[in-house]
Scaffold this motif. Structure first.
Motif, PDB file in Angstrom:
ATOM      1  N   LEU A   4       0.830  -1.193   0.000  1.00 42.12           N
ATOM      2  CA  LEU A   4       0.000   0.000   0.000  1.00 42.12           C
ATOM      3  C   LEU A   4       0.868   1.249   0.000  1.00 42.12           C
ATOM      4  CD1 LEU A   4      -2.711  -0.818   2.722  1.00 42.12           C
ATOM      5  CD2 LEU A   4      -2.787  -1.306   0.265  1.00 42.12           C
ATOM      6  N   ASN A   5       0.462   2.231  -0.785  1.00 43.56           N
ATOM      7  CA  ASN A   5       1.056   3.564  -0.738  1.00 43.56           C
ATOM      8  C   ASN A   5       0.072   4.437   0.031  1.00 43.56           C
ATOM      9  OD1 ASN A   5       2.278   6.001  -1.116  1.00 43.56           O
ATOM     10  ND2 ASN A   5       2.388   5.871  -3.339  1.00 43.56           N
ATOM     11  N   ILE A   6       0.457   4.862   1.236  1.00 41.16           N
ATOM     12  CA  ILE A   6      -0.467   5.557   2.128  1.00 41.16           C
ATOM     13  C   ILE A   6      -0.018   6.988   2.357  1.00 41.16           C
ATOM     14  CG2 ILE A   6      -1.505   5.576   4.429  1.00 41.16           C
ATOM     15  CD1 ILE A   6      -1.132   2.599   4.587  1.00 41.16           C
ATOM     16  N   ASP A   7      -0.960   7.912   2.180  1.00 44.13           N
ATOM     17  CA  ASP A   7      -0.730   9.313   2.532  1.00 44.13           C
ATOM     18  C   ASP A   7      -1.244   9.481   3.963  1.00 44.13           C
ATOM     19  OD1 ASP A   7      -0.231  12.099   2.307  1.00 44.13           O
ATOM     20  OD2 ASP A   7      -2.349  12.419   1.857  1.00 44.13           O
ATOM     21  N   MET A   8      -0.329   9.721   4.891  1.00 46.40           N
ATOM     22  CA  MET A   8      -0.644   9.634   6.324  1.00 46.40           C
ATOM     23  C   MET A   8      -0.388  10.943   7.058  1.00 46.40           C
ATOM     24  SD  MET A   8      -1.111   7.335   9.007  1.00 46.40           S
ATOM     25  CE  MET A   8      -0.444   5.762   8.442  1.00 46.40           C
ATOM     26  N   ARG A   9      -1.304  11.252   7.977  1.00 41.92           N
ATOM     27  CA  ARG A   9      -1.041  12.322   8.944  1.00 41.92           C
ATOM     28  C   ARG A   9      -1.132  11.725  10.338  1.00 41.92           C
ATOM     29  NH1 ARG A   9      -0.338  17.576   9.748  1.00 41.92           N
ATOM     30  NH2 ARG A   9      -1.046  18.467  11.697  1.00 41.92           N
ATOM     31  N   GLN A  10       0.046  11.605  10.971  1.00 41.33           N
ATOM     32  CA  GLN A  10       0.091  11.152  12.352  1.00 41.33           C
ATOM     33  C   GLN A  10       0.064  12.376  13.279  1.00 41.33           C
ATOM     34  OE1 GLN A  10       2.923   7.734  13.065  1.00 41.33           O
ATOM     35  NE2 GLN A  10       3.853   8.581  11.214  1.00 41.33           N
ATOM     36  N   TYR A  11      -0.459  12.182  14.455  1.00 46.63           N
ATOM     37  CA  TYR A  11      -0.562  13.301  15.386  1.00 46.63           C
ATOM     38  C   TYR A  11       0.459  13.227  16.516  1.00 46.63           C
ATOM     39  CZ  TYR A  11      -4.838  14.204  12.849  1.00 46.63           C
ATOM     40  OH  TYR A  11      -5.737  14.471  11.840  1.00 46.63           O
ATOM     41  N   ASP A  12       1.421  12.306  16.390  1.00 45.06           N
ATOM     42  CA  ASP A  12       2.470  12.189  17.404  1.00 45.06           C
ATOM     43  C   ASP A  12       3.842  12.002  16.763  1.00 45.06           C
ATOM     44  OD1 ASP A  12       1.943   9.686  16.396  1.00 45.06           O
ATOM     45  OD2 ASP A  12       1.861   8.658  18.326  1.00 45.06           O
ATOM     46  N   CYS A  13       3.998  12.464  15.508  1.00 48.42           N
ATOM     47  CA  CYS A  13       5.239  12.271  14.759  1.00 48.42           C
ATOM     48  C   CYS A  13       6.052  13.565  14.729  1.00 48.42           C
ATOM     49  CB  CYS A  13       4.927  11.812  13.338  1.00 48.42           C
ATOM     50  SG  CYS A  13       6.390  11.663  12.282  1.00 48.42           S
ATOM     51  N   TYR A 138      -5.602   9.189   7.166  1.00 42.76           N
ATOM     52  CA  TYR A 138      -4.835   8.636   6.057  1.00 42.76           C
ATOM     53  C   TYR A 138      -5.719   8.401   4.834  1.00 42.76           C
ATOM     54  CZ  TYR A 138      -6.923   4.042   6.873  1.00 42.76           C
ATOM     55  OH  TYR A 138      -7.822   3.014   6.999  1.00 42.76           O
ATOM     56  N   ASP A 139      -5.068   8.296   3.687  1.00 47.35           N
ATOM     57  CA  ASP A 139      -5.701   7.902   2.430  1.00 47.35           C
ATOM     58  C   ASP A 139      -4.811   6.869   1.767  1.00 47.35           C
ATOM     59  OD1 ASP A 139      -8.010   9.714   2.272  1.00 47.35           O
ATOM     60  OD2 ASP A 139      -6.515  11.304   2.079  1.00 47.35           O
ATOM     61  N   VAL A 140      -5.405   5.777   1.300  1.00 49.46           N
ATOM     62  CA  VAL A 140      -4.661   4.788   0.523  1.00 49.46           C
ATOM     63  C   VAL A 140      -4.636   5.261  -0.918  1.00 49.46           C
ATOM     64  CG1 VAL A 140      -4.550   2.400  -0.267  1.00 49.46           C
ATOM     65  CG2 VAL A 140      -5.309   2.905   2.071  1.00 49.46           C
ATOM     66  N   GLU A 141      -3.459   5.667  -1.380  1.00 49.24           N
ATOM     67  CA  GLU A 141      -3.338   6.234  -2.725  1.00 49.24           C
ATOM     68  C   GLU A 141      -3.133   5.172  -3.789  1.00 49.24           C
ATOM     69  OE1 GLU A 141      -0.171   9.133  -2.376  1.00 49.24           O
ATOM     70  OE2 GLU A 141      -1.651  10.683  -1.915  1.00 49.24           O
ATOM     71  N   ASN A 142      -2.559   4.031  -3.397  1.00 48.14           N
ATOM     72  CA  ASN A 142      -2.322   2.979  -4.383  1.00 48.14           C
ATOM     73  C   ASN A 142      -2.217   1.636  -3.664  1.00 48.14           C
ATOM     74  OD1 ASN A 142      -1.791   2.179  -7.165  1.00 48.14           O
ATOM     75  ND2 ASN A 142       0.253   1.661  -6.453  1.00 48.14           N
ATOM     76  N   ARG A 143      -2.730   0.592  -4.301  1.00 50.32           N
ATOM     77  CA  ARG A 143      -2.663  -0.758  -3.725  1.00 50.32           C
ATOM     78  C   ARG A 143      -2.220  -1.722  -4.818  1.00 50.32           C
ATOM     79  NH1 ARG A 143      -5.438  -5.623  -3.062  1.00 50.32           N
ATOM     80  NH2 ARG A 143      -5.525  -6.435  -0.905  1.00 50.32           N
ATOM     81  N   ASP A 144      -1.145  -2.463  -4.524  1.00 52.38           N
ATOM     82  CA  ASP A 144      -0.645  -3.480  -5.447  1.00 52.38           C
ATOM     83  C   ASP A 144      -0.560  -4.810  -4.719  1.00 52.38           C
ATOM     84  OD1 ASP A 144      -0.110  -1.893  -7.817  1.00 52.38           O
ATOM     85  OD2 ASP A 144       1.497  -0.965  -6.658  1.00 52.38           O
ATOM     86  N   GLN A 145      -0.809  -5.869  -5.461  1.00 47.77           N
ATOM     87  CA  GLN A 145      -0.680  -7.207  -4.896  1.00 47.77           C
ATOM     88  C   GLN A 145       0.227  -8.019  -5.805  1.00 47.77           C
ATOM     89  OE1 GLN A 145      -4.372  -8.923  -3.694  1.00 47.77           O
ATOM     90  NE2 GLN A 145      -3.402 -10.608  -2.589  1.00 47.77           N
ATOM     91  N   PHE A 146       1.319  -8.531  -5.220  1.00 51.03           N
ATOM     92  CA  PHE A 146       2.327  -9.229  -6.000  1.00 51.03           C
ATOM     93  C   PHE A 146       2.364 -10.700  -5.615  1.00 51.03           C
ATOM     94  CE2 PHE A 146       4.004  -4.930  -5.177  1.00 51.03           C
ATOM     95  CZ  PHE A 146       4.039  -4.451  -6.471  1.00 51.03           C
TER      96      PHE A 146
END
Length: 239
Positions: A4-13, A138-146
């Motif tokens: 997964l390619n995740i666009d994330m906003r953490q509140y403790d980073c 967060y938003d999942v921007e891309n999902r690949d399965q290999f």
């Protein structure tokens, strides 16, 4: 394997909080998560909008409440290589607890972080994403399965992929925009969807200037592609 390619906003980073306050960006080079000590050790490249902005950003990062250790490895102008140890964030704990793992470098800019996260099955992915929603945005921007064979092929040809990426990065901003616009307008289609004259009108420059920008971008990308092609480990085809 699920990636997964995740666009994330953490509140403790610390990194996200710093890029919220200062015009600075971070890109991870190396990282090691110590789950027993609940700490993440990282080598990063920090880039400020200016040398002064970089100073402010690094100072802000050092003073963050979740920063355990910080040291400067090298610096040149508005770019620095740093080492850090931070407290394990909620998102890190959540991913690790459900059997997920980091599969690639992460980048932090403008209060957001781009993660590459892997899972072995759909259930682990579903549990993790549901749990992440409680304390993160967060938003999942891309999902690949290999499959195993695809993943092995990617790893075997990582150097070729790097050469292609280096070729793309070698383009100047003008070359990249010219090439992307020409492709989008159909310049490389048969018959052409756009002419050099039309591209020149679009950029408000001469036909010769457009042609030169395209030739430079094509030469760089073709050189990178040929270099990568020579290293691709294809199976021999029987005659």
């Amino acid at each position: 394997m699920i990636d997964l390619n995740i666009d994330m906003r953490q509140y403790d980073c610390p990194f996200i909080d710093t890029t919220d306050d200062v015009d600075i960006a971070f890109s991870a080079v190396q990282w090691q998560l110590d789950t027993d000590a609940e700490k993440l050790e990282t080598r990063l490249i920090a880039r400020g909008n200016s040398p002064g902005t970089l100073d402010t950003g690094l100072q802000t990062l050092r003073e963050h409440r979740n920063m355990s250790d910080y040291y400067l490895l090298s610096r040149r102008g508005n770019v620095a290589q740093i080492g850090t140890v931070i407290e394990q964030t909620n998102a890190m704990k959540t991913i690790q607890r459900h059997g997920g793992y980091i599969t690639g470098p992460f980048q932090i800019e403008n209060g957001r972080e781009h993660w590459h996260v892997g899972f072995d099955d759909d259930d682990a992915e579903d549990r993790t994403l549901a749990d992440l929603e409680r304390h993160n945005d967060y938003d999942v921007e891309n999902r690949d399965q290999f499959g195993a064979s695809t993943l092995f092929d990617l790893l075997e040809n990582a150097d070729s992929a790097r050469r292609l990426l280096d070729g793309c990065r070698s383009l100047t901003e003008t070359e990249r925009k010219t090439f992307e616009t020409a492709s989008r307008f159909g310049y490389y289609e048969t018959p052409r969807g756009a002419t050099l004259d039309e591209l020149a009108d679009h950029f408000d420059i001469s036909k010769t200037a457009v042609s030169m920008n395209l030739r430079r971008s094509e030469r760089k990308l073709l050189g990178a592609a040929l270099s990568a092609l020579s290293d691709v480990d294809d199976e021999e085809t029987p005659l």
